[in-house]
Design a protein around this motif. Structure first.
Motif, PDB file in Angstrom:
ATOM      1  N   HIS A 173       0.812  -1.220   0.000  1.00 56.39           N
ATOM      2  CA  HIS A 173       0.000   0.000   0.000  1.00 56.39           C
ATOM      3  C   HIS A 173       0.848   1.273   0.000  1.00 56.39           C
ATOM      4  CE1 HIS A 173      -3.022  -2.967   1.129  1.00 56.39           C
ATOM      5  NE2 HIS A 173      -3.952  -2.080   0.873  1.00 56.39           N
ATOM      6  N   ILE A 174       2.166   1.132  -0.003  1.00 55.08           N
ATOM      7  CA  ILE A 174       3.027   2.314   0.027  1.00 55.08           C
ATOM      8  C   ILE A 174       2.876   3.145  -1.247  1.00 55.08           C
ATOM      9  CG2 ILE A 174       5.438   3.083   0.070  1.00 55.08           C
ATOM     10  CD1 ILE A 174       6.071   0.742   1.901  1.00 55.08           C
ATOM     11  N   ALA A 222       1.245  13.656   2.662  1.00 55.97           N
ATOM     12  CA  ALA A 222       1.108  12.316   2.085  1.00 55.97           C
ATOM     13  C   ALA A 222       1.866  11.276   2.909  1.00 55.97           C
ATOM     14  CB  ALA A 222       1.617  12.316   0.647  1.00 55.97           C
ATOM     15  N   LYS A 223       3.030  11.659   3.417  1.00 55.74           N
ATOM     16  CA  LYS A 223       3.802  10.727   4.242  1.00 55.74           C
ATOM     17  C   LYS A 223       3.057  10.386   5.527  1.00 55.74           C
ATOM     18  CE  LYS A 223       8.333  12.201   2.519  1.00 55.74           C
ATOM     19  NZ  LYS A 223       9.571  12.965   2.826  1.00 55.74           N
ATOM     20  N   ARG A 224       2.454  11.409   6.138  1.00 57.66           N
ATOM     21  CA  ARG A 224       1.690  11.152   7.366  1.00 57.66           C
ATOM     22  C   ARG A 224       0.487  10.255   7.071  1.00 57.66           C
ATOM     23  NH1 ARG A 224       2.680  16.718   8.074  1.00 57.66           N
ATOM     24  NH2 ARG A 224       0.578  17.206   7.329  1.00 57.66           N
ATOM     25  N   GLN A 225      -0.250  10.600   6.022  1.00 61.52           N
ATOM     26  CA  GLN A 225      -1.449   9.835   5.689  1.00 61.52           C
ATOM     27  C   GLN A 225      -1.104   8.407   5.287  1.00 61.52           C
ATOM     28  OE1 GLN A 225      -3.834  11.636   2.623  1.00 61.52           O
ATOM     29  NE2 GLN A 225      -5.365  10.002   2.632  1.00 61.52           N
ATOM     30  N   THR A 226      -0.091   8.269   4.448  1.00 60.98           N
ATOM     31  CA  THR A 226       0.300   6.937   3.992  1.00 60.98           C
ATOM     32  C   THR A 226       0.874   6.114   5.137  1.00 60.98           C
ATOM     33  OG1 THR A 226       0.833   7.907   1.834  1.00 60.98           O
ATOM     34  CG2 THR A 226       1.608   5.671   2.246  1.00 60.98           C
ATOM     35  N   GLY A 227       1.634   6.778   6.014  1.00 59.43           N
ATOM     36  CA  GLY A 227       2.166   6.070   7.179  1.00 59.43           C
ATOM     37  C   GLY A 227       1.061   5.499   8.045  1.00 59.43           C
ATOM     38  N   THR A 228       0.018   6.301   8.250  1.00 63.27           N
ATOM     39  CA  THR A 228      -1.128   5.821   9.028  1.00 63.27           C
ATOM     40  C   THR A 228      -1.814   4.662   8.318  1.00 63.27           C
ATOM     41  OG1 THR A 228      -1.483   8.038   9.933  1.00 63.27           O
ATOM     42  CG2 THR A 228      -3.319   6.487  10.078  1.00 63.27           C
ATOM     43  N   VAL A 230      -0.548   2.558   6.111  1.00 57.67           N
ATOM     44  CA  VAL A 230       0.308   1.370   6.117  1.00 57.67           C
ATOM     45  C   VAL A 230       0.294   0.703   7.489  1.00 57.67           C
ATOM     46  CG1 VAL A 230       2.715   0.601   5.971  1.00 57.67           C
ATOM     47  CG2 VAL A 230       1.784   2.120   4.220  1.00 57.67           C
ATOM     48  N   ALA A 231       0.331   1.516   8.548  1.00 56.40           N
ATOM     49  CA  ALA A 231       0.300   0.954   9.904  1.00 56.40           C
ATOM     50  C   ALA A 231      -1.009   0.214  10.162  1.00 56.40           C
ATOM     51  CB  ALA A 231       0.491   2.069  10.933  1.00 56.40           C
ATOM     52  N   MET A 232      -2.129   0.823   9.763  1.00 53.30           N
ATOM     53  CA  MET A 232      -3.425   0.182   9.970  1.00 53.30           C
ATOM     54  C   MET A 232      -3.561  -1.079   9.122  1.00 53.30           C
ATOM     55  SD  MET A 232      -4.723   1.980  12.317  1.00 53.30           S
ATOM     56  CE  MET A 232      -6.275   1.102  12.397  1.00 53.30           C
ATOM     57  N   VAL A 233      -3.038  -1.027   7.907  1.00 53.30           N
ATOM     58  CA  VAL A 233      -3.086  -2.206   7.033  1.00 53.30           C
ATOM     59  C   VAL A 233      -2.238  -3.331   7.618  1.00 53.30           C
ATOM     60  CG1 VAL A 233      -2.359  -3.094   4.779  1.00 53.30           C
ATOM     61  CG2 VAL A 233      -3.637  -0.968   4.920  1.00 53.30           C
ATOM     62  N   PHE A 234      -1.095  -2.978   8.191  1.00 51.54           N
ATOM     63  CA  PHE A 234      -0.242  -3.994   8.823  1.00 51.54           C
ATOM     64  C   PHE A 234      -0.968  -4.666   9.985  1.00 51.54           C
ATOM     65  CE2 PHE A 234       2.823  -4.908  12.282  1.00 51.54           C
ATOM     66  CZ  PHE A 234       3.465  -5.989  11.698  1.00 51.54           C
ATOM     67  N   LEU A 235      -1.602  -3.854  10.828  1.00 53.89           N
ATOM     68  CA  LEU A 235      -2.343  -4.418  11.959  1.00 53.89           C
ATOM     69  C   LEU A 235      -3.496  -5.294  11.472  1.00 53.89           C
ATOM     70  CD1 LEU A 235      -2.456  -1.335  14.368  1.00 53.89           C
ATOM     71  CD2 LEU A 235      -1.041  -3.396  14.578  1.00 53.89           C
ATOM     72  N   TYR A 236      -4.174  -4.821  10.427  1.00 50.74           N
ATOM     73  CA  TYR A 236      -5.260  -5.637   9.876  1.00 50.74           C
ATOM     74  C   TYR A 236      -4.703  -6.931   9.291  1.00 50.74           C
ATOM     75  CZ  TYR A 236      -8.916  -7.453   6.957  1.00 50.74           C
ATOM     76  OH  TYR A 236      -9.824  -8.301   6.387  1.00 50.74           O
ATOM     77  N   GLY A 237      -3.532  -6.847   8.645  1.00 52.19           N
ATOM     78  CA  GLY A 237      -2.916  -8.045   8.084  1.00 52.19           C
ATOM     79  C   GLY A 237      -2.594  -9.073   9.160  1.00 52.19           C
TER      80      GLY A 237
END
Length: 312
Positions: A173-174, A222-228, A230-237
């Motif tokens: 998702h990066i 964009a870095k802040r939004q994408t970081g959030t 990616v973090a949420m996607v990782f936790l969901y993964g």
């Protein structure tokens, strides 16, 4: 390490397929080179790229579906469960997700009701978006990131393959950072146009220092939004990988329905952690925050208990 390399190659091949389409690829390159110029493009221009347009959604649907089919064919298609087992697994997945939403519902029942109502209205007015978020993405991503990747990593321990697949799922998702940067910059350009008028805004945007400032601001946002994201996607993964492996008898159907529900509900608002809501100072009392925090914690504990009970 060979299996990790194969899993990574499968992940980036699936994401790369999204950029086989010329317009998507050119928009990505233009945004990387000059996000301000990309943000200034008008819908009337032939090279204008709108990720949410019906044509682009159709193209991405073809890419993701093709990737999912090819990878599933390569590792072996999912074993079908009996209807009763599939229904039981799906119900278990739904119960886990519902438990995670216990806190937000206790925190603001009316807010959750309005959120669901607005979400339904949004999907009703954008049917192709609904197809993408509730059908295509869940099916394709679960086949790729749960079934295919966990099968490729099958020689590793359950925890290792769940963590690796979650990392790859997040990494996939990066690439959204360019879309986020363009959208942020478009908002700034729109604000300038609304404030100063078209001609004055064009003059301002012709100044190199201003363009550099807008570019830096867009990429920072964009870095802040994408970081959030990616973090949420990782936790969901991690959650979905664990549930898929231990709770749902490796049922892709249950994983897809859970993914679809998560896409529909999106990320909980977590109002009890916020000082400001909608640009205004939060009026939530300390007692309300405490009750809400306890409810959120109870929901997480309940979800973990549901997952652990089935895992044992």
């Amino acid at each position: 390490m060979e299996d990790i390399a194969k899993a990574a190659a499968a992940t980036f091949a699936a994401i790369g397929s999204l950029y086989l389409w010329r317009r998507s690829r050119l928009a990505f390159v233009r945004a990387m080179r000059d996000v301000v110029t990309e943000a200034q493009m008008k819908p009337s221009e032939t090279s204008y790229f709108d990720r949410d347009s019906s044509s682009e959604i159709a193209k991405r649907t073809i890419s993701l579906t093709s990737s999912a089919i090819v990878l599933s064919w390569a590792v072996g298609f999912p074993v079908s469960l009996t209807c009763s087992r599939a229904a039981r697994s799906t119900g278990h997945m739904t119960a886990i997700i519902a438990s995670l939403w216990f806190g937000p519902i206790v925190e603001s029942p009316a807010g959750i009701f309005n959120r669901v109502k607005n979400r339904l209205r949004e999907l009703w007015h954008h049917p192709m978006g609904a197809v993408r978020e509730l059908i295509v993405a869940p099916i394709a991503e679960e086949l790729i990131f749960r079934h295919a990747l966990l099968t490729i990593l099958g020689r590793r321990s359950p925890r290792a393959r769940i963590c690796i697949s979650a990392i790859l799922f997040a990494a996939a998702h990066i690439h959204l950072i360019t879309n986020n940067a363009v959208e942020s910059c478009r908002n700034d350009v729109s604000h300038l146009t609304h404030t100063y008028g078209v001609d004055s805004a064009s003059n301002i945007l012709s100044i190199d220092e201003k363009r550099t400032e807008l570019s830096h601001r867009a990429w920072a946002a964009a870095k802040r939004q994408t970081g959030t994201q990616v973090a949420m996607v990782f936790l969901y993964g991690l959650l979905c990988g664990w549930v898929y492996e231990h709770c749902c008898e490796r049922s892709v159907t249950a994983a897809v329905i859970g993914h679809s529900l998560c896409n529909f509900t999106s990320v909980p608002p977590f109002f009890f952690l916020r000082r400001n809501c909608g640009g205004k100072k939060s009026t939530m009392s300390v007692a309300h925050r405490v009750v809400s925090g306890v409810a959120h914690l109870a929901g997480v504990v309940g979800a973990v208990a549901l997952a652990s009970a089935k895992a044992e």
